[in-house]
Motif scaffolding. Structure first.
Motif, short mmCIF file in Angstrom:
data_model
loop_
_atom_site.label_atom_id
_atom_site.label_comp_id
_atom_site.label_asym_id
_atom_site.label_seq_id
_atom_site.Cartn_x
_atom_site.Cartn_y
_atom_site.Cartn_z
N ILE A 111 45.84 31.64 37.67
CA ILE A 111 47.14 32.47 38.18
C ILE A 111 47.91 31.94 39.24
CG2 ILE A 111 47.55 34.75 38.87
CD1 ILE A 111 45.30 35.79 37.36
N LYS A 112 47.21 31.55 40.31
CA LYS A 112 47.70 30.83 41.59
C LYS A 112 48.41 29.76 41.39
CE LYS A 112 46.57 29.49 46.46
NZ LYS A 112 45.49 29.42 47.23
N ALA A 113 47.95 28.77 40.26
CA ALA A 113 48.84 27.49 39.98
C ALA A 113 50.06 27.98 39.20
CB ALA A 113 47.88 26.82 39.32
N LEU A 114 49.96 29.11 38.38
CA LEU A 114 51.14 29.31 37.81
C LEU A 114 52.17 30.02 38.64
CD1 LEU A 114 49.43 31.18 34.55
CD2 LEU A 114 50.94 29.11 34.76
N ARG A 115 51.65 30.83 39.63
CA ARG A 115 52.73 31.12 40.64
C ARG A 115 53.23 29.82 41.38
NH1 ARG A 115 53.80 36.29 39.41
NH2 ARG A 115 52.00 37.48 39.22
N ILE A 122 53.21 37.24 34.74
CA ILE A 122 52.00 36.87 34.12
C ILE A 122 51.51 38.06 33.34
CG2 ILE A 122 49.72 35.67 34.18
CD1 ILE A 122 50.60 34.52 36.64
N GLY A 123 51.36 37.83 31.95
CA GLY A 123 50.42 38.65 31.17
C GLY A 123 49.17 38.10 30.93
N VAL A 133 37.27 39.68 31.16
CA VAL A 133 37.85 39.23 31.98
C VAL A 133 39.21 39.74 32.71
CG1 VAL A 133 38.63 36.81 32.72
CG2 VAL A 133 36.55 37.01 31.30
N VAL A 134 39.89 40.02 31.40
CA VAL A 134 41.24 40.52 31.55
C VAL A 134 41.31 41.84 32.36
CG1 VAL A 134 43.42 41.06 30.26
CG2 VAL A 134 42.29 38.98 29.61
N VAL A 135 40.56 42.77 31.83
CA VAL A 135 40.32 43.95 32.40
C VAL A 135 40.03 44.10 33.93
CG1 VAL A 135 38.06 44.69 32.26
CG2 VAL A 135 39.80 46.44 31.72
N GLU A 136 39.37 42.98 34.28
CA GLU A 136 38.91 42.97 35.66
C GLU A 136 40.25 42.28 36.62
OE1 GLU A 136 36.13 43.92 37.39
OE2 GLU A 136 35.24 44.53 35.66
N TYR A 142 46.28 41.24 39.57
CA TYR A 142 46.38 40.00 39.55
C TYR A 142 47.62 39.51 38.44
CZ TYR A 142 42.71 38.71 42.86
OH TYR A 142 41.95 38.61 44.08
N ILE A 143 47.60 40.36 37.41
CA ILE A 143 48.48 40.05 36.34
C ILE A 143 49.48 41.22 36.42
CG2 ILE A 143 47.19 38.51 35.00
CD1 ILE A 143 45.89 41.02 33.41
#
Length: 246
Positions: A111-115, A122-123, A133-136, A142-143
């Motif tokens: 996520i940091k790299a995408l930013r 980001i979705g 993973v996604v719910v956390e 973070y998304i």
């Protein structure tokens, strides 16, 4: 909770996971190997978090290409570091070394790299194991949008903690996340008016159907395609302000 349903209809590899496809490429991002599809100049990204069979599953990559075609920069990270589940192993033993909460820490640098490359929103969508993973990530915002497809390990406390728009896609025949639990998730989200949500139970299908359907089962294929369209529509709905600027 996990069980045999998490392993049903395993993908049949039709390529080297490290090889590029006609639509995407396998690249390194934040030290992880990732399947990446879509316009690299897009300002919005979608991360697909796999089930236990990993980032190389052909149907998952096909879905990544479909989401990319809708205008998103799609990243499917290898959160198992080259060690996806293999049917000859015991799932519970494998899970000990691949806990979803541990994988959350692997996903954050992506996520940091995408930013860092200019992505503004980001979705993320998680399938079975990946839903945890996604719910956390959604609990810590973070998304900007989340989708949980036939989730495993996700409980009511997780749903209560979600801070971003979330979709939950469940199956009629699912012992891991049965319709009764999905309806509890929906009731919990309805009590959180500040969090937009979409909840749907798909009839006639079982756990894992969105990326592990049988090609010869036309009803399952049709239902998977319906879920794929709903997934894209959900991200359009949540991230459309950014897409309109593309």
């Amino acid at each position: 909770m996990s069980g045999p349903e998490c392993c049903n209809n395993p993908p049949v590899p039709d390529h080297d996971p490290a090889a590029p496809s006609e639509s995407g490429n396998v690249l390194q991002m934040a030290s992880l190997t990732c399947y990446i599809s879509g316009d690299p100049d897009s300002k919005i990204a979608v991360i697909l978090v796999s089930d236990v069979y990993g980032y190389g599953a052909p149907k998952l990559r096909k879905l990544a290409d479909k989401v990319a075609h809708a205008g998103y920069y799609v990243v499917v990270p290898d959160l198992f570091h080259g060690d996806p589940f293999i049917r000859k192993n015991q799932l519970q033993d494998w899970i000990k070394y691949h806990a979803p909460k541990q994988a959350v820490e692997f996903a954050k640098p992506v996520i940091k790299a995408l930013r860092g490359k200019g992505i503004s929103k980001i979705g993320a969508a998680g399938f079975c194991w990946g839903a945890k993973v996604v719910v956390e990530l959604a609990k810590d915002a973070y998304i900007q949008a989340a989708s949980l497809l036939h989730p495993t390990f996700v409980n009511l406390d997780d749903i209560k903690g979600v801070k971003v728009p979330v979709a939950v896609l469940g199956a009629e025949y699912d012992k891991i996340s049965p319709p009764e639990l999905i309806k509890q998730f929906e009731a919990t989200l309805q009590a959180k008016p500040e969090v937009d949500h979409f909840v749907k139970v798909y009839l006639g299908v079982a756990h894992g159907w969105t990326i592990r359907y049988k090609d010869e089962d036309m009803a399952a294929v049709k239902c998977a395609e319906e879920a794929h369209e709903d997934l894209v529509d959900w991200f359009d709905r949540c991230l459309q302000t950014t897409r309109s600027a593309l």
